[in-house]
Design a protein around this motif. Sequence first.
Motif, PDB file in Angstrom:
ATOM      1  N   PRO A 259       0.794  -1.122  -0.023  1.00 10.65           N
ATOM      2  CA  PRO A 259       0.064  -0.018   0.109  1.00 10.65           C
ATOM      3  C   PRO A 259       0.848   1.248  -0.203  1.00 10.65           C
ATOM      4  N   VAL A 260       0.555   2.323  -1.061  1.00  9.81           N
ATOM      5  CA  VAL A 260       1.196   3.425  -1.197  1.00  9.81           C
ATOM      6  C   VAL A 260       0.247   4.399  -0.849  1.00  9.81           C
ATOM      7  N   TYR A 261       0.673   5.538  -0.097  1.00 10.74           N
ATOM      8  CA  TYR A 261      -0.492   6.574   0.313  1.00 10.74           C
ATOM      9  C   TYR A 261      -0.216   7.802  -0.619  1.00 10.74           C
ATOM     10  N   ASP A 262      -1.399   8.199  -1.436  1.00 10.63           N
ATOM     11  CA  ASP A 262      -1.313   9.098  -2.052  1.00 10.63           C
ATOM     12  C   ASP A 262      -2.268  10.468  -1.506  1.00 10.63           C
ATOM     13  N   TYR A 263      -2.153  11.741  -2.050  1.00  3.75           N
ATOM     14  CA  TYR A 263      -2.767  12.863  -1.437  1.00  3.75           C
ATOM     15  C   TYR A 263      -3.332  13.632  -2.413  1.00  3.75           C
ATOM     16  N   ALA A 264      -4.264  14.499  -2.141  1.00  7.65           N
ATOM     17  CA  ALA A 264      -5.036  15.389  -3.100  1.00  7.65           C
ATOM     18  C   ALA A 264      -5.383  16.539  -2.088  1.00  7.65           C
ATOM     19  N   LEU A 265      -5.666  17.787  -3.036  1.00  4.46           N
ATOM     20  CA  LEU A 265      -6.453  18.953  -2.394  1.00  4.46           C
ATOM     21  C   LEU A 265      -7.279  19.169  -3.581  1.00  4.46           C
ATOM     22  N   MET A 266      -8.419  19.871  -2.957  1.00  2.00           N
ATOM     23  CA  MET A 266      -9.438  20.451  -4.004  1.00  2.00           C
ATOM     24  C   MET A 266      -9.560  21.789  -3.833  1.00  2.00           C
ATOM     25  N   GLU A 328       2.236  17.712   6.283  1.00  2.00           N
ATOM     26  CA  GLU A 328       3.437  18.203   5.366  1.00  2.00           C
ATOM     27  C   GLU A 328       3.228  17.800   3.828  1.00  2.00           C
ATOM     28  N   THR A 329       2.440  16.754   3.435  1.00  2.00           N
ATOM     29  CA  THR A 329       2.402  16.717   1.951  1.00  2.00           C
ATOM     30  C   THR A 329       1.373  17.851   1.602  1.00  2.00           C
ATOM     31  N   TYR A 330       0.194  18.124   2.421  1.00  2.49           N
ATOM     32  CA  TYR A 330      -0.489  19.224   1.907  1.00  2.49           C
ATOM     33  C   TYR A 330       0.108  20.489   1.797  1.00  2.49           C
ATOM     34  N   ARG A 331       1.224  20.786   2.750  1.00  3.79           N
ATOM     35  CA  ARG A 331       1.949  22.107   2.432  1.00  3.79           C
ATOM     36  C   ARG A 331       2.601  22.023   1.371  1.00  3.79           C
ATOM     37  N   THR A 332       3.354  20.819   0.954  1.00  4.44           N
ATOM     38  CA  THR A 332       4.039  20.614  -0.289  1.00  4.44           C
ATOM     39  C   THR A 332       3.334  20.877  -1.454  1.00  4.44           C
ATOM     40  N   LEU A 333       2.373  20.137  -1.601  1.00  8.40           N
ATOM     41  CA  LEU A 333       1.194  20.282  -2.561  1.00  8.40           C
ATOM     42  C   LEU A 333       0.638  21.891  -2.952  1.00  8.40           C
ATOM     43  N   ALA A 334       0.435  22.470  -1.908  1.00  8.87           N
ATOM     44  CA  ALA A 334      -0.066  23.781  -1.814  1.00  8.87           C
ATOM     45  C   ALA A 334       1.003  24.622  -2.497  1.00  8.87           C
ATOM     46  N   GLY A 335       2.238  24.434  -2.264  1.00 10.82           N
ATOM     47  CA  GLY A 335       3.425  25.366  -2.674  1.00 10.82           C
ATOM     48  C   GLY A 335       3.591  25.111  -3.995  1.00 10.82           C
ATOM     49  N   HIS A 336       3.419  23.861  -4.476  1.00 11.34           N
ATOM     50  CA  HIS A 336       3.627  23.581  -5.995  1.00 11.34           C
ATOM     51  C   HIS A 336       2.490  24.003  -6.752  1.00 11.34           C
ATOM     52  N   LEU A 347      -6.673  31.956  -4.305  1.00  8.54           N
ATOM     53  CA  LEU A 347      -7.566  30.948  -3.971  1.00  8.54           C
ATOM     54  C   LEU A 347      -7.233  29.772  -2.827  1.00  8.54           C
ATOM     55  N   ARG A 348      -8.352  29.414  -2.345  1.00  6.46           N
ATOM     56  CA  ARG A 348      -8.343  28.460  -1.224  1.00  6.46           C
ATOM     57  C   ARG A 348      -8.614  27.166  -1.632  1.00  6.46           C
ATOM     58  N   PHE A 349      -8.138  26.191  -0.662  1.00  7.60           N
ATOM     59  CA  PHE A 349      -8.482  24.911  -0.833  1.00  7.60           C
ATOM     60  C   PHE A 349      -9.619  24.572   0.271  1.00  7.60           C
ATOM     61  N   THR A 350     -10.466  23.723  -0.255  1.00  5.92           N
ATOM     62  CA  THR A 350     -11.734  23.432   0.682  1.00  5.92           C
ATOM     63  C   THR A 350     -11.509  21.990   1.242  1.00  5.92           C
ATOM     64  N   HIS A 351     -10.755  21.160   0.609  1.00  5.16           N
ATOM     65  CA  HIS A 351     -10.762  19.779   0.897  1.00  5.16           C
ATOM     66  C   HIS A 351      -9.263  19.169   0.807  1.00  5.16           C
ATOM     67  N   ALA A 352      -9.074  18.401   1.891  1.00  6.67           N
ATOM     68  CA  ALA A 352      -7.562  17.696   1.779  1.00  6.67           C
ATOM     69  C   ALA A 352      -7.527  16.182   2.175  1.00  6.67           C
TER      70      ALA A 352
END
Length: 463
Positions: A259-266, A328-336, A347-352
């Motif tokens: 199992p590998v964990y993947d993350y997303a923002l909306m 910590e992944t959400y911070r990285t994704l938001a920066g990218h 713009l704001r993120f509503t879900h993580a």
Amino acid sequence: MDPVHALRDARPTPFWLEDPGRPDADSALTGDTRCDLLVVGGGYNGLWTALIAKERDPSRDVVLIEAREIGWAASGRNGGFCAASLTHGLGNGLERWPDEMAALEQLGARNLQSIEDSVAKYGIDCDWERTGELDVATEPHQVEELHELYEIARQYGDYEFLDADAVRAQVDSPTYLGALWDKDGVAMVHPAKLAWGLKRACADLGVRIHEHTEALDIAESGSGMAVRTPYGRVHARQVALGTNVFPSLVKRIRPYTVPVYDYALMTEPLTDAQLASIGWQGRQGVGDSANQFHYYRISADNRILWGGYDAIYHYGAKVRAEYDQRPETYRTLAGHFFQTFPQLDGLRFTHAWGGAIDTCTRFSAFFDTAYHGKVALAAGYTGLGVGATRFGAEVMLDLLAGKPTERTALEMVRRKPLPFPPEPVRWAGIGLTKWSLDRADRNAGRRNLWLKTMDRLGLGFDS
């Protein structure tokens, strides 16, 4: 604005699963029951298996059991990219099955069209859009690699190579240097709505569905199989296992997946002005060409889903609810995100959210049977299961039928990947591979000795 501030109101839950159209769960199985085919798992793999089984033989008595609720795991948490590829990309497929690629691409195209046909046939409202996908280059060496891939890819489908100006005319990011556009091989979909629509279609065809019914163990029983659940037992002539990331009831299969964990923002919905600032009128899915890549797309209400990059493995192959969140992944994704689209500052993120993906050493699904052919399984989709699971369902049903087909003749189907080594070698190897891929991204794509060794062993990854 500091990208972290864009996360301040993000809810820690999958956007797709909050849809108000989410159906009520069906009752758990209590007592014993009998059937012709038991399907274990209520994600895409299991849902397609149950549906196609009834389409092939409407008289077949099919039961589907799900430990939680339909679509709650990977099938309701992914980015909604429904791809024709059965091999996790043309590059990976050519590396492993060069003699079968023409057949695999044809089967994949037919499979994607069959999904689209089923969406129409059963009236599944899942925001289906056949937009294609852009594979974008953000580093100079990636432009050359994409152009080389284009020369091969155009033999298999409708592809176009775009230079920097052409890709920015499609989606405007200052980071883009070029792109390979797969015009017809990918659709965008609301993943949870697809799962819920398949659930309804299965039920309409007579599939008996029981949610909150975990499969605890499996054993032969007379001429068939018996699967024990918390409140009863299912006696079935045949069993199809679609448990994917969760430990297989066939224990010898467990070393083949991790199992590998993947993350997303909306994001919140874009305004007309924000949308105009990035273009994206074609609404294609987008992925970048790095080893640690991002994937992103526009939702039906003009939000941007932004995911990928980090792929996190936890020692011992653990799957736990607390791993679904990783700030910590959400911070990285938001920066990218704001590096890619600086014009969307504010713009704001509503879900993580996050979730586990089952991967194997060849990065695409594998298949097997057990208990003298009475049990079939598919696993290892490595994040491309939205489309490939339907093909996997057909393979499992072919294997259970015991009759050769064009699918079961494939080397991809006949052979399994190499298993992962036991801990702690597994954890160290995965960590070293991730470190090496990151280093390659920062070093003009040059692969170190570790990655070259993995390539020679057939364990490398080419997307």
